[in-house]
Scaffold this motif. Structure first.
Motif, PDB file in Angstrom:
ATOM      1  N   PRO A 125       2.488 -39.943 -45.258  1.00 19.14           N
ATOM      2  CA  PRO A 125       1.373 -38.158 -44.932  1.00 19.14           C
ATOM      3  C   PRO A 125       0.874 -38.565 -43.511  1.00 19.14           C
ATOM      4  O   PRO A 125       0.760 -39.643 -42.612  1.00 19.14           O
ATOM      5  N   LEU A 126      -0.422 -37.523 -43.221  1.00 17.57           N
ATOM      6  CA  LEU A 126      -0.723 -37.690 -42.020  1.00 17.57           C
ATOM      7  C   LEU A 126      -2.222 -36.703 -42.687  1.00 17.57           C
ATOM      8  O   LEU A 126      -2.237 -35.983 -43.529  1.00 17.57           O
ATOM      9  N   THR A 127      -2.394 -37.961 -42.502  1.00 18.23           N
ATOM     10  CA  THR A 127      -4.608 -38.191 -42.882  1.00 18.23           C
ATOM     11  C   THR A 127      -5.526 -37.114 -41.746  1.00 18.23           C
ATOM     12  O   THR A 127      -5.217 -37.679 -40.584  1.00 18.23           O
ATOM     13  N   PHE A 128      -6.345 -36.451 -41.670  1.00 22.59           N
ATOM     14  CA  PHE A 128      -6.776 -35.990 -40.530  1.00 22.59           C
ATOM     15  C   PHE A 128      -7.984 -37.466 -40.049  1.00 22.59           C
ATOM     16  O   PHE A 128      -8.604 -37.992 -40.696  1.00 22.59           O
TER      17      PHE A 128
ATOM     18  N   PRO B  56       6.767 -34.121 -37.386  1.00 28.16           N
ATOM     19  CA  PRO B  56       5.767 -33.211 -38.495  1.00 28.16           C
ATOM     20  C   PRO B  56       6.577 -32.343 -38.726  1.00 28.16           C
ATOM     21  O   PRO B  56       7.239 -31.088 -38.014  1.00 28.16           O
ATOM     22  N   GLU B  57       6.686 -32.227 -40.687  1.00 30.11           N
ATOM     23  CA  GLU B  57       7.031 -31.854 -40.726  1.00 30.11           C
ATOM     24  C   GLU B  57       5.837 -30.290 -41.559  1.00 30.11           C
ATOM     25  O   GLU B  57       5.859 -29.224 -41.852  1.00 30.11           O
ATOM     26  N   ALA B  58       4.623 -30.792 -41.576  1.00 28.37           N
ATOM     27  CA  ALA B  58       3.685 -29.581 -41.725  1.00 28.37           C
ATOM     28  C   ALA B  58       2.816 -30.848 -41.446  1.00 28.37           C
ATOM     29  O   ALA B  58       2.148 -31.754 -41.040  1.00 28.37           O
ATOM     30  N   GLY B  59       1.227 -30.297 -40.066  1.00 27.24           N
ATOM     31  CA  GLY B  59      -0.039 -30.353 -40.164  1.00 27.24           C
ATOM     32  C   GLY B  59       0.348 -30.729 -38.844  1.00 27.24           C
ATOM     33  O   GLY B  59       0.979 -29.842 -38.386  1.00 27.24           O
ATOM     34  N   VAL B  60      -0.839 -30.752 -37.589  1.00 26.60           N
ATOM     35  CA  VAL B  60      -1.153 -30.846 -36.280  1.00 26.60           C
ATOM     36  C   VAL B  60      -1.112 -32.750 -35.716  1.00 26.60           C
ATOM     37  O   VAL B  60      -2.321 -33.230 -36.283  1.00 26.60           O
ATOM     38  N   LEU B  61      -0.565 -33.056 -34.346  1.00 28.59           N
ATOM     39  CA  LEU B  61      -0.932 -34.094 -33.417  1.00 28.59           C
ATOM     40  C   LEU B  61      -1.397 -33.888 -32.550  1.00 28.59           C
ATOM     41  O   LEU B  61      -1.150 -32.709 -31.819  1.00 28.59           O
ATOM     42  N   SER B  62      -2.752 -34.599 -32.360  1.00 33.07           N
ATOM     43  CA  SER B  62      -3.079 -33.924 -31.167  1.00 33.07           C
ATOM     44  C   SER B  62      -3.038 -35.681 -29.867  1.00 33.07           C
ATOM     45  O   SER B  62      -3.091 -36.323 -30.515  1.00 33.07           O
ATOM     46  N   MET B  63      -2.730 -35.187 -28.840  1.00 31.82           N
ATOM     47  CA  MET B  63      -3.042 -36.312 -27.630  1.00 31.82           C
ATOM     48  C   MET B  63      -4.155 -36.202 -27.191  1.00 31.82           C
ATOM     49  O   MET B  63      -4.200 -35.165 -26.630  1.00 31.82           O
TER      50      MET B  63
ATOM     51  N   VAL C 170       1.217 -31.304 -31.195  1.00 31.46           N
ATOM     52  CA  VAL C 170       2.186 -31.084 -31.828  1.00 31.46           C
ATOM     53  C   VAL C 170       2.102 -30.834 -33.029  1.00 31.46           C
ATOM     54  O   VAL C 170       1.587 -31.396 -33.801  1.00 31.46           O
ATOM     55  N   GLY C 171       3.028 -29.520 -33.500  1.00 31.83           N
ATOM     56  CA  GLY C 171       3.231 -29.606 -35.305  1.00 31.83           C
ATOM     57  C   GLY C 171       4.688 -29.410 -34.939  1.00 31.83           C
ATOM     58  O   GLY C 171       5.305 -30.461 -34.767  1.00 31.83           O
ATOM     59  N   CYS C 172       5.144 -28.764 -35.811  1.00 31.67           N
ATOM     60  CA  CYS C 172       6.834 -28.767 -36.722  1.00 31.67           C
ATOM     61  C   CYS C 172       7.722 -28.833 -35.564  1.00 31.67           C
ATOM     62  O   CYS C 172       8.793 -28.912 -35.904  1.00 31.67           O
ATOM     63  N   GLU C 173       6.970 -27.892 -34.331  1.00 35.01           N
ATOM     64  CA  GLU C 173       8.172 -27.647 -33.526  1.00 35.01           C
ATOM     65  C   GLU C 173       8.106 -28.860 -32.379  1.00 35.01           C
ATOM     66  O   GLU C 173       9.409 -28.267 -31.790  1.00 35.01           O
ATOM     67  N   GLY C 174       8.163 -29.776 -32.796  1.00 27.95           N
ATOM     68  CA  GLY C 174       8.637 -30.883 -31.799  1.00 27.95           C
ATOM     69  C   GLY C 174       8.170 -32.218 -32.729  1.00 27.95           C
ATOM     70  O   GLY C 174       8.051 -32.271 -33.828  1.00 27.95           O
ATOM     71  N   PHE C 175       7.521 -33.553 -31.797  1.00 21.98           N
ATOM     72  CA  PHE C 175       7.530 -34.580 -32.614  1.00 21.98           C
ATOM     73  C   PHE C 175       7.025 -35.035 -31.474  1.00 21.98           C
ATOM     74  O   PHE C 175       6.030 -34.774 -30.197  1.00 21.98           O
ATOM     75  N   ALA C 176       6.439 -36.951 -32.494  1.00 25.39           N
ATOM     76  CA  ALA C 176       5.098 -37.119 -31.193  1.00 25.39           C
ATOM     77  C   ALA C 176       6.118 -39.073 -30.357  1.00 25.39           C
ATOM     78  O   ALA C 176       6.402 -39.309 -31.321  1.00 25.39           O
ATOM     79  N   GLY C 177       6.202 -39.431 -29.753  1.00 26.04           N
ATOM     80  CA  GLY C 177       6.630 -40.720 -29.384  1.00 26.04           C
ATOM     81  C   GLY C 177       7.790 -40.147 -27.843  1.00 26.04           C
ATOM     82  O   GLY C 177       8.874 -41.072 -27.508  1.00 26.04           O
TER      83      GLY C 177
ATOM     84  N   ILE D 109      -3.309 -38.648 -32.012  1.00 24.34           N
ATOM     85  CA  ILE D 109      -4.383 -38.410 -33.831  1.00 24.34           C
ATOM     86  C   ILE D 109      -3.896 -37.182 -34.953  1.00 24.34           C
ATOM     87  O   ILE D 109      -3.215 -36.348 -34.122  1.00 24.34           O
ATOM     88  N   VAL D 110      -4.603 -37.430 -35.858  1.00 20.98           N
ATOM     89  CA  VAL D 110      -3.830 -36.503 -36.933  1.00 20.98           C
ATOM     90  C   VAL D 110      -5.575 -35.159 -36.761  1.00 20.98           C
ATOM     91  O   VAL D 110      -6.422 -35.464 -36.964  1.00 20.98           O
ATOM     92  N   GLN D 111      -4.773 -34.053 -36.236  1.00 18.46           N
ATOM     93  CA  GLN D 111      -5.650 -32.936 -35.789  1.00 18.46           C
ATOM     94  C   GLN D 111      -5.833 -31.901 -37.287  1.00 18.46           C
ATOM     95  O   GLN D 111      -6.882 -32.059 -37.605  1.00 18.46           O
ATOM     96  N   ALA D 112      -5.027 -32.080 -38.070  1.00 18.91           N
ATOM     97  CA  ALA D 112      -4.962 -31.491 -39.115  1.00 18.91           C
ATOM     98  C   ALA D 112      -3.941 -31.995 -40.388  1.00 18.91           C
ATOM     99  O   ALA D 112      -2.592 -32.599 -39.618  1.00 18.91           O
ATOM    100  N   ASP D 113      -3.837 -32.474 -41.408  1.00 17.86           N
ATOM    101  CA  ASP D 113      -3.371 -32.870 -42.686  1.00 17.86           C
ATOM    102  C   ASP D 113      -2.140 -32.480 -42.623  1.00 17.86           C
ATOM    103  O   ASP D 113      -1.836 -31.195 -42.574  1.00 17.86           O
ATOM    104  N   GLY D 114      -0.889 -32.979 -42.962  1.00 20.79           N
ATOM    105  CA  GLY D 114       0.060 -32.542 -43.289  1.00 20.79           C
ATOM    106  C   GLY D 114       1.000 -33.892 -43.595  1.00 20.79           C
ATOM    107  O   GLY D 114       0.921 -34.871 -44.376  1.00 20.79           O
TER     108      GLY D 114
END
Length: 236
Positions: free
Chosen positions: A11-14, A31-38, A53-60, A75-80
């Protein structure tokens, strides 16, 4: 695909920290859903977002460029939800070449374009334009018009003081594009919000939507998927 058995759904939690700045990258997150923020951290200065980054990409990404530690906090910007892959297995698959390697390199190019445009946008455009652009970028990657966002968090994302965020949000709200209340922003009229956003929004979106979905991980929302394919968006 060889790495499918190694993938773990999480899970990704805000507000959750995926990587701390200068911490070792132990997993790659898709990410399958949600948003990660650098988020860039520079000494005593306030944090500022440098990319999302959302489901169009990846973190790392740094891992594949020979850097095993994250320069920025992620960090997680939006749950998913996301699937993650151990760094060892990710590097082994990358070393084999083929579709996985090609998609990673393509996403690296797209992310670098986003970061460069974000830097220019933060320097040259008004806070109202940047706020509108940023809200649209988040909305493209989530399933709801209501976004959980505190004033403090928005000030980090835009690199401005809390008061500037409040003034900008109230200005955009008066135009009928959003409803701004404590802890949430609801997009009421997407067209009006797009009209208020700077040209950077369409430019950044076109970089991702100009590429079809990669076959890197056929069972994942893998790089590089058009942003429009991440969610079924609601139009205001």
């Amino acid at each position: 695909m060889r790495i499918l058995p190694q993938l773990e759904q999480v899970p990704l939690t805000f507000g959750q920290t995926i990587y701390n700045a200068k911490a070792e990258i132990d997993y790659v997150y898709f990410p399958e859903a949600g948003v990660l923020s650098m988020v860039g951290i520079t000494g005593a200065d306030k944090p500022i977002e440098v990319g999302i980054v959302g489901c169009e990409g990846f973190a790392g990404l740094p891992l594949f460029l020979g850097v095993r530690r994250s320069a920025n906090m992620v960090i997680v910007q939006a749950d998913g939800m996301a699937r993650r892959l151990n760094a060892k297995h990710a590097l082994a698959e990358f070393a084999r070449g083929g579709s996985f390697r090609n998609a990673v390199l393509l996403f690296a190019h797209i992310l670098f374009l986003q970061v460069s445009h974000t830097t220019s946008c933060n320097r040259h455009h008004e806070v109202e334009e940047r706020l509108s652009r940023w809200l649209l970028m988040i909305r493209d990657r989530v399933t709801d018009d209501t976004l959980v966002l505190t004033q403090e968090f928005l000030s980090w994302m835009l690199g401005v003081r809390n008061q500037a965020v409040s003034r900008a949000a109230m200005t955009v709200q008066r135009g009928g594009a959003i409803k701004y209340s404590r802890g949430t922003v609801t997009i009421l009229d997407r067209t009006k919000l797009e009209d208020r956003a700077c040209a950077c929004y369409r430019t950044m979106k076109s970089h991702t939507n100009g590429h079809g979905r990669s076959s890197i991980l056929k069972k994942l929302p893998s790089p590089v998927m058009p942003v429009d394919a991440c969610v079924q968006t609601k139009r205001g």
